[in-house]
Write a protein that holds these residues in place. Sequence first.
Motif, mmCIF file in Angstrom:
data_model
loop_
_atom_site.group_PDB
_atom_site.id
_atom_site.type_symbol
_atom_site.label_atom_id
_atom_site.label_comp_id
_atom_site.label_asym_id
_atom_site.label_seq_id
_atom_site.Cartn_x
_atom_site.Cartn_y
_atom_site.Cartn_z
ATOM 1 N N LYS A 67 -6.369 -14.728 -9.347
ATOM 2 C CA LYS A 67 -7.522 -15.084 -8.517
ATOM 3 C C LYS A 67 -8.009 -13.809 -7.834
ATOM 4 O O LYS A 67 -7.794 -13.603 -6.644
ATOM 5 N N GLY A 68 -8.651 -12.941 -8.608
ATOM 6 C CA GLY A 68 -9.029 -11.639 -8.078
ATOM 7 C C GLY A 68 -7.809 -10.726 -8.009
ATOM 8 O O GLY A 68 -6.722 -11.083 -8.451
ATOM 9 N N TYR A 69 -7.987 -9.555 -7.427
ATOM 10 C CA TYR A 69 -6.886 -8.602 -7.257
ATOM 11 C C TYR A 69 -6.092 -8.453 -8.557
ATOM 12 O O TYR A 69 -4.880 -8.655 -8.606
ATOM 13 N N THR A 70 -6.777 -8.083 -9.632
ATOM 14 C CA THR A 70 -6.162 -8.036 -10.958
ATOM 15 C C THR A 70 -4.911 -7.188 -11.008
ATOM 16 O O THR A 70 -3.887 -7.604 -11.561
ATOM 17 N N SER A 71 -4.956 -5.987 -10.443
ATOM 18 C CA SER A 71 -3.791 -5.101 -10.517
ATOM 19 C C SER A 71 -2.613 -5.687 -9.737
ATOM 20 O O SER A 71 -1.461 -5.588 -10.181
ATOM 21 N N TYR A 72 -2.893 -6.295 -8.594
ATOM 22 C CA TYR A 72 -1.826 -6.940 -7.824
ATOM 23 C C TYR A 72 -1.182 -8.045 -8.660
ATOM 24 O O TYR A 72 0.048 -8.176 -8.706
ATOM 25 N N TYR A 73 -2.026 -8.865 -9.265
ATOM 26 C CA TYR A 73 -1.547 -9.996 -10.062
ATOM 27 C C TYR A 73 -0.604 -9.532 -11.167
ATOM 28 O O TYR A 73 0.499 -10.055 -11.319
ATOM 29 N N PHE A 74 -1.018 -8.553 -11.937
ATOM 30 C CA PHE A 74 -0.201 -8.089 -13.053
ATOM 31 C C PHE A 74 1.056 -7.353 -12.590
ATOM 32 O O PHE A 74 2.107 -7.450 -13.224
ATOM 33 N N ASP A 75 0.940 -6.620 -11.496
ATOM 34 C CA ASP A 75 2.112 -5.889 -10.996
ATOM 35 C C ASP A 75 3.228 -6.842 -10.589
ATOM 36 O O ASP A 75 4.415 -6.523 -10.749
ATOM 37 N N GLU A 96 -3.672 -5.923 3.668
ATOM 38 C CA GLU A 96 -3.414 -6.796 4.804
ATOM 39 C C GLU A 96 -1.986 -6.582 5.272
ATOM 40 O O GLU A 96 -1.066 -6.461 4.464
ATOM 41 N N THR A 97 -1.797 -6.551 6.583
ATOM 42 C CA THR A 97 -0.471 -6.234 7.125
ATOM 43 C C THR A 97 0.003 -7.228 8.191
ATOM 44 O O THR A 97 0.906 -6.916 8.949
ATOM 45 N N HIS A 98 -0.608 -8.410 8.235
ATOM 46 C CA HIS A 98 -0.133 -9.393 9.210
ATOM 47 C C HIS A 98 1.243 -9.915 8.774
ATOM 48 O O HIS A 98 1.662 -9.724 7.633
ATOM 49 N N ILE A 99 1.926 -10.579 9.666
ATOM 50 C CA ILE A 99 3.257 -11.125 9.382
ATOM 51 C C ILE A 99 3.167 -12.641 9.238
ATOM 52 O O ILE A 99 2.675 -13.332 10.134
ATOM 53 N N GLU A 100 3.614 -13.153 8.114
ATOM 54 C CA GLU A 100 3.592 -14.590 7.851
ATOM 55 C C GLU A 100 4.809 -15.283 8.493
ATOM 56 O O GLU A 100 5.841 -14.643 8.748
ATOM 57 N N PRO A 101 4.713 -16.605 8.750
ATOM 58 C CA PRO A 101 5.842 -17.340 9.335
ATOM 59 C C PRO A 101 7.059 -17.398 8.412
ATOM 60 O O PRO A 101 8.194 -17.512 8.886
ATOM 61 N N LEU A 102 6.841 -17.364 7.098
ATOM 62 C CA LEU A 102 7.925 -17.387 6.123
ATOM 63 C C LEU A 102 7.898 -16.103 5.294
ATOM 64 O O LEU A 102 6.842 -15.477 5.137
ATOM 65 N N PRO A 103 9.045 -15.682 4.770
ATOM 66 C CA PRO A 103 9.079 -14.465 3.959
ATOM 67 C C PRO A 103 8.049 -14.493 2.829
ATOM 68 O O PRO A 103 7.991 -15.448 2.052
ATOM 69 N N THR A 104 7.253 -13.439 2.758
ATOM 70 C CA THR A 104 6.109 -13.359 1.846
ATOM 71 C C THR A 104 6.052 -11.980 1.207
ATOM 72 O O THR A 104 6.297 -10.971 1.876
ATOM 73 N N LEU A 105 5.721 -11.933 -0.066
ATOM 74 C CA LEU A 105 5.590 -10.664 -0.766
ATOM 75 C C LEU A 105 4.276 -9.990 -0.373
ATOM 76 O O LEU A 105 3.207 -10.588 -0.505
ATOM 77 N N PHE A 106 4.364 -8.765 0.098
ATOM 78 C CA PHE A 106 3.211 -7.983 0.542
ATOM 79 C C PHE A 106 3.241 -6.605 -0.099
ATOM 80 O O PHE A 106 4.306 -6.099 -0.466
ATOM 81 N N LYS A 107 2.082 -5.962 -0.156
ATOM 82 C CA LYS A 107 2.033 -4.556 -0.556
ATOM 83 C C LYS A 107 2.442 -3.664 0.606
ATOM 84 O O LYS A 107 3.088 -2.629 0.418
ATOM 85 N N ALA A 108 2.050 -4.031 1.834
ATOM 86 C CA ALA A 108 2.280 -3.171 2.996
ATOM 87 C C ALA A 108 2.659 -4.008 4.206
ATOM 88 O O ALA A 108 2.378 -5.209 4.270
ATOM 89 N N ARG A 109 3.274 -3.347 5.162
ATOM 90 C CA ARG A 109 3.651 -4.000 6.418
ATOM 91 C C ARG A 109 3.682 -2.944 7.526
ATOM 92 O O ARG A 109 3.752 -1.734 7.240
ATOM 93 N N PRO A 110 3.670 -3.368 8.797
ATOM 94 C CA PRO A 110 3.819 -2.403 9.891
ATOM 95 C C PRO A 110 5.213 -1.785 9.852
ATOM 96 O O PRO A 110 6.193 -2.452 9.503
ATOM 97 N N VAL A 111 5.307 -0.528 10.220
ATOM 98 C CA VAL A 111 6.610 0.131 10.283
ATOM 99 C C VAL A 111 7.418 -0.408 11.456
ATOM 100 O O VAL A 111 8.623 -0.653 11.341
ATOM 101 N N ALA A 112 6.761 -0.594 12.579
ATOM 102 C CA ALA A 112 7.446 -1.012 13.802
ATOM 103 C C ALA A 112 7.385 -2.519 13.987
ATOM 104 O O ALA A 112 6.585 -3.216 13.358
ATOM 105 N N GLY A 113 8.248 -3.017 14.847
ATOM 106 C CA GLY A 113 8.225 -4.427 15.216
ATOM 107 C C GLY A 113 9.008 -5.307 14.260
ATOM 108 O O GLY A 113 9.701 -4.837 13.362
ATOM 109 N N ASP A 114 8.892 -6.598 14.481
ATOM 110 C CA ASP A 114 9.598 -7.592 13.668
ATOM 111 C C ASP A 114 8.824 -7.802 12.371
ATOM 112 O O ASP A 114 7.915 -8.618 12.302
ATOM 113 N N ASN A 115 9.202 -7.057 11.343
ATOM 114 C CA ASN A 115 8.448 -7.081 10.091
ATOM 115 C C ASN A 115 9.224 -7.701 8.943
ATOM 116 O O ASN A 115 8.830 -7.586 7.781
#
Length: 310
Positions: A67-75, A96-115
Amino acid sequence: MKLFYYLKHASLEILPQSVFNFNRSRLEKKYQSLSQEITNRVNYYCKVESPFVLPENETQIGNYRRKGYTSYYFDLKEFLHYFPKQYRFKYYFGDETHIEPLPTLFKARPVAGDNQNSVLFKLDKRRHFRFVNDTLSFDDKKDMAVFRGAVTQPHRIRFMQALFDHPLVDAGQSNPSSEHPEWQQPFMSVEEQLQYKFLICLEGNDVASNLKWAMSSNSVVITPKMHFETWFMEGTLQAGIHYIEVKDDFSDFEEKIEYYLAHPEEAKQIIRNAHEYLKPFMNEELEQLVSIKVLERYFELSGQRQKKEV
């Protein structure tokens, strides 16, 4: 290159599961001596410590669709092939770097804090994980720093305000600017940027997309403190060891440049350290195994896969 990319992923769709099982076993055996290093990386990417339960209506591997983000999808799909189609997972694509309530696969996250709920995965790798073969030595490069890129975020605008037209910097933005038309400068290829001793890497919506190829060059990376991290584990990079760190307002930029121009051996040591840091990420098979292991860990913690006894 794009044709090869799509053909590769199309071929993965028709391979039997036995091929993926064989490849996983082959990689595990080949890199058995690096098991601790692999475990350390997996633990870094997936910081989740406690088991969790995903909703029954969460995405299953079998119904994962583009659903869009072709390179993300295939990776991601490339490594989902190693697991049963009924396994469920959460994912979020894009800068996007927000934190989800449940463990979620992301490309990036904040270095600091509860990540810990942001599980890092190697996504959009064709854009971010590019390396260069720099044949120009540090000594033979221009005694200047260079930057080219879009300037839309406040911290990039702050950089241009501070250093545009500085005698030690060739800075230019790639997008039009009605407020500062002079900031828009001609396109500069990677090869042209490699002629400079210092490469400025500025975070965008998350990490700096030029950081990996810049660290593989014979130039030195300059950046303010990094606030986001990806599969490259930017949070483990050390100022003065792998790159030159400057203040957020760039007030010490000239001082840092002048210092390393006067101490070229220290600059070259930073380059050597950067090249050493890069080595694991340039080993394609090792990268495959770590990617598989991250998903294994995710599916184990979500109660869908039994932990393999060692």
